[in-house]
Write a protein that holds these residues in place. Structure first.
Motif, short mmCIF file in Angstrom:
data_model
loop_
_atom_site.label_atom_id
_atom_site.label_comp_id
_atom_site.label_asym_id
_atom_site.label_seq_id
_atom_site.Cartn_x
_atom_site.Cartn_y
_atom_site.Cartn_z
N ARG A 10 0.83 -1.19 0.00
CA ARG A 10 0.00 0.00 0.00
C ARG A 10 0.87 1.25 0.00
N SER A 11 0.47 2.22 -0.83
CA SER A 11 1.20 3.48 -0.84
C SER A 11 0.86 4.28 0.42
N ALA A 12 1.81 5.08 0.84
CA ALA A 12 1.59 5.89 2.04
C ALA A 12 0.47 6.89 1.78
N PRO A 13 -0.37 7.14 2.76
CA PRO A 13 -1.45 8.11 2.57
C PRO A 13 -0.90 9.51 2.32
N GLN A 14 -1.65 10.29 1.55
CA GLN A 14 -1.24 11.66 1.28
C GLN A 14 -1.51 12.53 2.51
N PRO A 15 -0.53 13.28 2.97
CA PRO A 15 -0.80 14.19 4.08
C PRO A 15 -1.86 15.20 3.69
N PRO A 16 -2.77 15.55 4.57
CA PRO A 16 -3.76 16.56 4.24
C PRO A 16 -3.12 17.89 3.86
N LEU A 17 -3.83 18.63 3.03
CA LEU A 17 -3.41 19.97 2.61
C LEU A 17 -4.29 20.99 3.30
N LEU A 18 -3.68 21.89 4.05
CA LEU A 18 -4.39 22.97 4.72
C LEU A 18 -4.07 24.27 3.98
N VAL A 19 -5.05 24.79 3.26
CA VAL A 19 -4.88 26.02 2.50
C VAL A 19 -5.27 27.20 3.39
N ILE A 20 -4.35 28.15 3.54
CA ILE A 20 -4.58 29.29 4.43
C ILE A 20 -4.77 30.54 3.60
N ALA A 21 -5.99 31.07 3.60
CA ALA A 21 -6.33 32.28 2.87
C ALA A 21 -6.37 33.47 3.81
N HIS A 22 -6.38 34.66 3.24
CA HIS A 22 -6.37 35.87 4.05
C HIS A 22 -7.68 36.06 4.79
N GLY A 23 -8.80 35.89 4.09
CA GLY A 23 -10.10 36.15 4.67
C GLY A 23 -10.58 37.55 4.36
N ALA A 52 -8.60 27.29 5.73
CA ALA A 52 -8.62 28.12 6.93
C ALA A 52 -8.34 29.56 6.53
N PHE A 53 -8.66 30.49 7.43
CA PHE A 53 -8.52 31.92 7.13
C PHE A 53 -7.79 32.62 8.27
N LEU A 54 -6.99 33.61 7.89
CA LEU A 54 -6.28 34.40 8.89
C LEU A 54 -7.22 35.34 9.65
N ASP A 55 -8.27 35.80 8.97
CA ASP A 55 -9.14 36.78 9.60
C ASP A 55 -10.52 36.76 8.96
N PHE A 56 -11.52 37.22 9.68
CA PHE A 56 -12.87 37.48 9.21
C PHE A 56 -13.73 36.24 8.95
N CYS A 57 -13.15 35.15 8.49
CA CYS A 57 -13.91 33.97 8.07
C CYS A 57 -13.56 32.77 8.94
N ASP A 58 -14.46 31.81 8.98
CA ASP A 58 -14.23 30.55 9.68
C ASP A 58 -14.04 29.42 8.67
N PRO A 59 -13.24 28.40 9.09
CA PRO A 59 -12.55 28.29 10.37
C PRO A 59 -11.27 29.11 10.39
N SER A 60 -10.86 29.48 11.59
CA SER A 60 -9.56 30.12 11.76
C SER A 60 -8.47 29.06 11.60
N VAL A 61 -7.24 29.52 11.50
CA VAL A 61 -6.12 28.56 11.38
C VAL A 61 -6.02 27.66 12.61
N PRO A 62 -6.07 28.20 13.85
CA PRO A 62 -6.02 27.30 15.01
C PRO A 62 -7.16 26.28 15.02
N GLN A 63 -8.37 26.70 14.63
CA GLN A 63 -9.49 25.76 14.59
C GLN A 63 -9.23 24.63 13.60
N ALA A 64 -8.73 24.97 12.43
CA ALA A 64 -8.47 23.95 11.41
C ALA A 64 -7.36 23.00 11.85
N VAL A 65 -6.31 23.55 12.47
CA VAL A 65 -5.20 22.70 12.93
C VAL A 65 -5.68 21.75 14.03
N ARG A 66 -6.47 22.26 14.96
CA ARG A 66 -6.99 21.39 16.03
C ARG A 66 -7.88 20.29 15.47
#
Length: 261
Positions: A10-23, A52-66
């Motif tokens: 089995r190939s190793a699973p792809q690590p998730p991609l967390l895209v961080i936008a400005h918001g 995830a978004f740095l500001d104004f929108c949800d989820p925030s970066v900490p929320q997405a990381v958690r």
């Protein structure tokens, strides 16, 4: 003796991609970002893509990381949805990622590079100009204003100017950089300067990813100065989606040292 073929590893699973936008307070911003990340996910089946978004929108970066950590993720790639390495890329995003992962030692988070500059972004700009009505034969008589959001970072401004110089070689009559904030010239001034230089037709190409306050300022400047063509924002152009996956793959290489501890 069994004649069954050996099981393939089995190939190793792809690590998730967390895209961080400005918001943005503008709902079009988040909708455009999600359209782009949806296109990225569709292009890479099996890849988990979070936004995830740095500001104004949800989820925030900490929320997405958690959320990633709560799901048992141990390896992921954070990708800044930015076109240049300016303040957000150099300061804001590293700081928020360090803070978000401080209490999550089991989560290994690599940070991908920003999107630009890249020939794929130039191709996306070309696509948007065609969609706005420009034809290949219009290049020799058309001057283009490359309108970016703007930055106080001289390195970021120099990158925009260099993109304009390189893009001019593709056959446009002229390509001039402009900025919606923090630097000059403004979009309307660049349009008027091209007119004063005798350019017959002027197009404005927003070098921005999603709608919002500064893209609206670019649009107002283009219309106030009488630009002949105003292209849409880059948005979910296929070239931009391809570039996100390219930056994701680069961040996963063993040589990558962009790791948040």
């Amino acid at each position: 003796m069994s004649l069954r073929p050996a099981a393939r590893p089995r190939s190793a699973p792809q690590p998730p991609l967390l895209v961080i936008a400005h918001g943005s307070r503008d709902p079009r911003h988040a909708a455009t970002v999600r359209a782009l990340t949806g296109r990225v996910a569709a292009a890479r089946p099996g890849l988990r893509v979070e936004t995830a978004f740095l500001d104004f929108c949800d989820p925030s970066v900490p929320q997405a990381v958690r959320r990633l950590a709560a799901d048992g993720v141990r390896d992921a790639v954070a990708l800044p949805l930015l076109l240049t390495r300016a303040f957000h890329a150099k300061t804001d995003i590293p700081a928020v990622l360090r803070e978000a992962t401080a209490a999550l030692p089991a989560l290994r988070l690599r940070t991908a590079d920003v999107l630009g500059p890249s020939p794929l972004l130039t191709a996306a700009l070309e696509r948007r100009l065609r969609e706005a009505g420009l034809r290949p034969g219009d290049r020799a008589s058309t001057g283009v204003v490359l309108a970016s959001a703007g930055s106080t970072d001289p390195e970021a401004r120099a990158v925009i100017a260099d993109i304009a110089r390189r893009w001019r070689r593709a056959g446009w009559c002229a390509v001039r950089p402009a900025f919606a904030s923090a630097a000059l010239p403004r979009t309307e001034d660049a349009v008027r300067q091209l007119r004063a230089d005798g350019v017959r037709s002027v197009a404005v190409a927003p070098y921005v990813l999603a709608p919002g306050f500064l893209p609206d300022r670019i649009e107002r400047g283009a219309r106030a100065a009488g630009a002949d063509v105003l292209a849409p924002v880059l948005g979910a152009a296929p070239e931009v989606a391809e570039l996100l996956l390219r930056r994701y793959d680069e961040a996963r290489t063993p040589a990558s040292s962009l790791v948040v501890a």
